[in-house]
Design a protein around this motif. Structure first.
Motif, PDB file in Angstrom:
ATOM      1  N   GLU A   6       0.838  -1.192   0.000  1.00  0.00           N
ATOM      2  CA  GLU A   6       0.000   0.000   0.000  1.00  0.00           C
ATOM      3  C   GLU A   6       0.879   1.251   0.000  1.00  0.00           C
ATOM      4  OE1 GLU A   6      -1.742   0.860   4.083  1.00  0.00           O
ATOM      5  OE2 GLU A   6      -1.420  -1.283   4.181  1.00  0.00           O
ATOM      6  N   LYS A   7       0.510   2.217  -0.845  1.00  0.00           N
ATOM      7  CA  LYS A   7       1.270   3.462  -0.920  1.00  0.00           C
ATOM      8  C   LYS A   7       0.596   4.523  -0.075  1.00  0.00           C
ATOM      9  CE  LYS A   7       3.625   3.244  -5.330  1.00  0.00           C
ATOM     10  NZ  LYS A   7       3.833   3.911  -6.602  1.00  0.00           N
ATOM     11  N   LYS A   8       1.401   5.447   0.402  1.00  0.00           N
ATOM     12  CA  LYS A   8       0.839   6.564   1.140  1.00  0.00           C
ATOM     13  C   LYS A   8       0.169   7.518   0.159  1.00  0.00           C
ATOM     14  CE  LYS A   8       4.058   6.199   4.843  1.00  0.00           C
ATOM     15  NZ  LYS A   8       4.389   6.753   6.089  1.00  0.00           N
ATOM     16  N   PRO A   9      -0.756   8.335   0.643  1.00  0.00           N
ATOM     17  CA  PRO A   9      -1.427   9.278  -0.252  1.00  0.00           C
ATOM     18  C   PRO A   9      -0.447  10.253  -0.892  1.00  0.00           C
ATOM     19  CG  PRO A   9      -2.481   9.238   1.906  1.00  0.00           C
ATOM     20  CD  PRO A   9      -1.256   8.393   1.995  1.00  0.00           C
ATOM     21  N   LEU A  10      -0.838  10.767  -2.051  1.00  0.00           N
ATOM     22  CA  LEU A  10       0.034  11.670  -2.788  1.00  0.00           C
ATOM     23  C   LEU A  10       0.361  12.912  -1.979  1.00  0.00           C
ATOM     24  CD1 LEU A  10       1.487  12.408  -5.406  1.00  0.00           C
ATOM     25  CD2 LEU A  10      -0.652  13.428  -6.200  1.00  0.00           C
ATOM     26  N   TRP A  11      -0.631  13.472  -1.276  1.00  0.00           N
ATOM     27  CA  TRP A  11      -0.376  14.691  -0.508  1.00  0.00           C
ATOM     28  C   TRP A  11       0.650  14.440   0.585  1.00  0.00           C
ATOM     29  CZ3 TRP A  11      -0.980  15.013   4.697  1.00  0.00           C
ATOM     30  CH2 TRP A  11      -1.758  14.045   5.313  1.00  0.00           C
ATOM     31  N   GLN A  12       0.651  13.242   1.150  1.00  0.00           N
ATOM     32  CA  GLN A  12       1.601  12.943   2.227  1.00  0.00           C
ATOM     33  C   GLN A  12       3.018  12.796   1.672  1.00  0.00           C
ATOM     34  OE1 GLN A  12       0.386   9.587   4.516  1.00  0.00           O
ATOM     35  NE2 GLN A  12       1.532  10.221   6.307  1.00  0.00           N
ATOM     36  N   ARG A  13       3.134  12.165   0.494  1.00  0.00           N
ATOM     37  CA  ARG A  13       4.456  12.045  -0.124  1.00  0.00           C
ATOM     38  C   ARG A  13       4.984  13.410  -0.553  1.00  0.00           C
ATOM     39  NH1 ARG A  13       3.645   8.056  -4.714  1.00  0.00           N
ATOM     40  NH2 ARG A  13       1.440   8.388  -4.396  1.00  0.00           N
ATOM     41  N   LEU A  14       4.094  14.262  -1.079  1.00  0.00           N
ATOM     42  CA  LEU A  14       4.512  15.608  -1.468  1.00  0.00           C
ATOM     43  C   LEU A  14       4.879  16.450  -0.253  1.00  0.00           C
ATOM     44  CD1 LEU A  14       2.031  16.462  -4.345  1.00  0.00           C
ATOM     45  CD2 LEU A  14       4.453  15.917  -4.513  1.00  0.00           C
ATOM     46  N   ALA A  15       4.180  16.236   0.853  1.00  0.00           N
ATOM     47  CA  ALA A  15       4.505  16.971   2.084  1.00  0.00           C
ATOM     48  C   ALA A  15       5.895  16.590   2.577  1.00  0.00           C
ATOM     49  CB  ALA A  15       3.455  16.694   3.158  1.00  0.00           C
ATOM     50  N   TRP A  16       6.230  15.300   2.519  1.00  0.00           N
ATOM     51  CA  TRP A  16       7.578  14.870   2.914  1.00  0.00           C
ATOM     52  C   TRP A  16       8.631  15.464   1.995  1.00  0.00           C
ATOM     53  CZ3 TRP A  16       9.540  13.294   7.193  1.00  0.00           C
ATOM     54  CH2 TRP A  16       8.777  12.571   8.086  1.00  0.00           C
ATOM     55  N   LEU A  17       8.341  15.492   0.693  1.00  0.00           N
ATOM     56  CA  LEU A  17       9.271  16.069  -0.272  1.00  0.00           C
ATOM     57  C   LEU A  17       9.508  17.545   0.041  1.00  0.00           C
ATOM     58  CD1 LEU A  17      10.846  15.696  -2.969  1.00  0.00           C
ATOM     59  CD2 LEU A  17       8.787  16.513  -4.099  1.00  0.00           C
ATOM     60  N   ALA A  18       8.426  18.281   0.308  1.00  0.00           N
ATOM     61  CA  ALA A  18       8.544  19.703   0.619  1.00  0.00           C
ATOM     62  C   ALA A  18       9.292  19.913   1.934  1.00  0.00           C
ATOM     63  CB  ALA A  18       7.158  20.339   0.698  1.00  0.00           C
ATOM     64  N   LEU A  19       9.046  19.048   2.905  1.00  0.00           N
ATOM     65  CA  LEU A  19       9.722  19.175   4.197  1.00  0.00           C
ATOM     66  C   LEU A  19      11.223  18.928   4.058  1.00  0.00           C
ATOM     67  CD1 LEU A  19       9.254  19.472   7.300  1.00  0.00           C
ATOM     68  CD2 LEU A  19       9.234  16.986   7.367  1.00  0.00           C
ATOM     69  N   ILE A  20      11.600  17.895   3.335  1.00  0.00           N
ATOM     70  CA  ILE A  20      13.017  17.594   3.148  1.00  0.00           C
ATOM     71  C   ILE A  20      13.696  18.692   2.336  1.00  0.00           C
ATOM     72  CG2 ILE A  20      14.595  15.969   2.034  1.00  0.00           C
ATOM     73  CD1 ILE A  20      12.600  13.759   2.834  1.00  0.00           C
TER      74      ILE A  20
END
Length: 47
Positions: A6-20
């Motif tokens: 199962e993949k995490k939602p797109l918004w959550q992956r984008l949030a991690w990308l923005a945070l990093i």
């Protein structure tokens, strides 16, 4: 890392990308600020 299929939602992956990305930009700015501080302390500032 456990991959259960199962993949995490797109918004959550984008949030991690923005945070990093923002953390790396802030770290780079801190290093640049320290370099400017040391250079000005050594008398190597811009005229």
């Amino acid at each position: 890392m456990s991959d259960t299929g199962e993949k995490k939602p797109l918004w959550q992956r984008l949030a991690w990308l923005a945070l990093i990305w923002s953390a790396s930009v802030l770290a780079l700015a801190a290093v640049a600020g320290l370099l400017r501080l040391f250079m000005s302390a050594a008398g190597l500032g811009t005229p």
